[in-house]
Structure formats: C-alpha cells, structure tokens
Design a protein around this motif. Structure first.
Motif, PDB file in Angstrom:
ATOM      1  N   SER A  56       0.817  -1.216   0.000  1.00 36.67           N
ATOM      2  CA  SER A  56       0.000   0.000   0.000  1.00 36.67           C
ATOM      3  C   SER A  56       0.849   1.263   0.000  1.00 36.67           C
ATOM      4  N   SER A  57       2.103   1.161   0.390  1.00 35.16           N
ATOM      5  CA  SER A  57       2.997   2.321   0.410  1.00 35.16           C
ATOM      6  C   SER A  57       4.203   2.048  -0.475  1.00 35.16           C
ATOM      7  N   LYS A  58       4.465   2.989  -1.361  1.00 37.88           N
ATOM      8  CA  LYS A  58       5.610   2.889  -2.263  1.00 37.88           C
ATOM      9  C   LYS A  58       6.300   4.242  -2.312  1.00 37.88           C
ATOM     10  N   TYR A  59       7.619   4.202  -2.358  1.00 37.83           N
ATOM     11  CA  TYR A  59       8.400   5.427  -2.386  1.00 37.83           C
ATOM     12  C   TYR A  59       9.499   5.286  -3.427  1.00 37.83           C
ATOM     13  N   TYR A  60       9.831   6.424  -4.050  1.00 35.92           N
ATOM     14  CA  TYR A  60      10.836   6.411  -5.114  1.00 35.92           C
ATOM     15  C   TYR A  60      11.805   7.575  -4.943  1.00 35.92           C
ATOM     16  N   ALA A  61      13.041   7.326  -5.327  1.00 36.78           N
ATOM     17  CA  ALA A  61      14.002   8.418  -5.424  1.00 36.78           C
ATOM     18  C   ALA A  61      13.637   9.291  -6.618  1.00 36.78           C
ATOM     19  N   ASP A  62      13.978  10.567  -6.530  1.00 37.70           N
ATOM     20  CA  ASP A  62      13.657  11.488  -7.619  1.00 37.70           C
ATOM     21  C   ASP A  62      14.266  11.034  -8.945  1.00 37.70           C
ATOM     22  N   SER A  63      15.415  10.393  -8.871  1.00 38.15           N
ATOM     23  CA  SER A  63      16.137  10.003 -10.084  1.00 38.15           C
ATOM     24  C   SER A  63      15.403   8.946 -10.903  1.00 38.15           C
ATOM     25  N   VAL A  64      14.474   8.224 -10.283  1.00 36.53           N
ATOM     26  CA  VAL A  64      13.763   7.155 -11.003  1.00 36.53           C
ATOM     27  C   VAL A  64      12.248   7.336 -10.985  1.00 36.53           C
ATOM     28  N   ASN A  65      11.758   8.287 -10.234  1.00 34.24           N
ATOM     29  CA  ASN A  65      10.308   8.485 -10.116  1.00 34.24           C
ATOM     30  C   ASN A  65       9.706   8.771 -11.481  1.00 34.24           C
ATOM     31  N   GLY A  66       8.656   8.024 -11.801  1.00 35.37           N
ATOM     32  CA  GLY A  66       8.000   8.176 -13.101  1.00 35.37           C
ATOM     33  C   GLY A  66       8.538   7.245 -14.166  1.00 35.37           C
ATOM     34  N   ARG A  67       9.683   6.609 -13.893  1.00 32.95           N
ATOM     35  CA  ARG A  67      10.267   5.666 -14.863  1.00 32.95           C
ATOM     36  C   ARG A  67      10.298   4.242 -14.324  1.00 32.95           C
ATOM     37  N   PHE A  68      10.510   4.085 -13.038  1.00 30.94           N
ATOM     38  CA  PHE A  68      10.614   2.762 -12.408  1.00 30.94           C
ATOM     39  C   PHE A  68       9.369   2.492 -11.570  1.00 30.94           C
ATOM     40  N   ILE A  69       9.004   1.210 -11.498  1.00 29.97           N
ATOM     41  CA  ILE A  69       7.862   0.800 -10.676  1.00 29.97           C
ATOM     42  C   ILE A  69       8.267  -0.380  -9.815  1.00 29.97           C
ATOM     43  N   ILE A  70       8.080  -0.256  -8.512  1.00 28.03           N
ATOM     44  CA  ILE A  70       8.357  -1.351  -7.592  1.00 28.03           C
ATOM     45  C   ILE A  70       7.050  -2.076  -7.281  1.00 28.03           C
ATOM     46  N   SER A  71       7.122  -3.391  -7.199  1.00 28.81           N
ATOM     47  CA  SER A  71       5.940  -4.184  -6.867  1.00 28.81           C
ATOM     48  C   SER A  71       6.399  -5.485  -6.211  1.00 28.81           C
ATOM     49  N   ARG A  72       5.449  -6.225  -5.685  1.00 28.39           N
ATOM     50  CA  ARG A  72       5.780  -7.498  -5.048  1.00 28.39           C
ATOM     51  C   ARG A  72       4.608  -8.454  -5.158  1.00 28.39           C
TER      52      ARG A  72
END
Length: 124
Positions: A56-72
């Motif tokens: 339910s909570s996901k966080y991204y570094a600015d360098s990858v936000n909008g390009r990378f997606i984390i999931s499990r």
C-alpha cells in the motif's frame, strides 16, 4: 533467516526497459518492507525504491520516479522492479534488500537482508 537472489539484469539500449526480480527464501518475506538499491562504479550505494509489506505504500528516489515501478507478489516471495526509459546513468549493480521494521526505514539503508546484486548496463 531470509536469502535474497536478484535476476533480470543485462545489457539494454537507452530508452529500453528491463524487469528485475528478487526471489526470497523463507516464510517471512510477506512481512518484510523491501527496497531496491543500486551502486555504480566509484559511487556510493543509492536507494531507489521501497515498498511496504502489503504494497500500500511505495516510495521512489527522484532520479527514477515516473520511470521505475516497484511491486511485489507475496504468494511468490518475489519483489520486482520494472525499469522503463532507461538511461546510461542507470548503469549499476542493482540490489534488493529487506527490513523487518517500517518501510520508511528502508531508505536509510541499514537493512536486515541483502541480495548479491544483478548488473544492469544501459548503452547510449
């Protein structure tokens, strides 16, 4: 004890995509906050994304936000990182890591479990 094994790295052209996987042994994966980090030659390790145990909570570094997606997928004991619009500066060894505490602690990098890493190389 949890063991983490990354896969999916390789060589890709700039603008391309890759999906990394991190497979965990043991029965506690579903209760761990997880994250992805990367380390390029002569650079410090960099946190890039975190996900809570329930997704339910996901966080991204600015360098990858909008390009990378984390999931499990907890049923498969697997963490993923979908990487799109790759750039040469994304070239690094990518590592997954797990933390039995808060997902907010993942970014700090002092985690309980680490994988060995998988190499991602982006050519220009």
């Amino acid at each position: 004890q949890v063991q983490l094994v990354e896969s999916g790295g390789g060589l890709v052209q700039a603008g391309g995509s890759l999906r990394l996987s991190c497979t965990a042994s043991g029965s506690t994966f579903g209760r761990l906050a997880m994250g992805w980090f990367r380390q390029a030659p002569k650079k410090e390790r960099e946190w890039i994304a975190s996900i809570s145990w329930h997704s339910s909570s996901k966080y991204y570094a600015d360098s990858v936000n909008g390009r990378f997606i984390i999931s499990r997928d907890n049923a498969k004991n697997t963490l993923y990182l979908q990487m799109n619009t790759l750039r040469p500066e994304d070239t690094a060894v990518y590592l997954c890591a797990g933390e039995s505490g808060s997902v907010l602690a993942v970014e700090e990098g002092d985690l309980d479990y680490w994988g060995q890493g998988t190499q991602v190389t982006v050519s220009s």
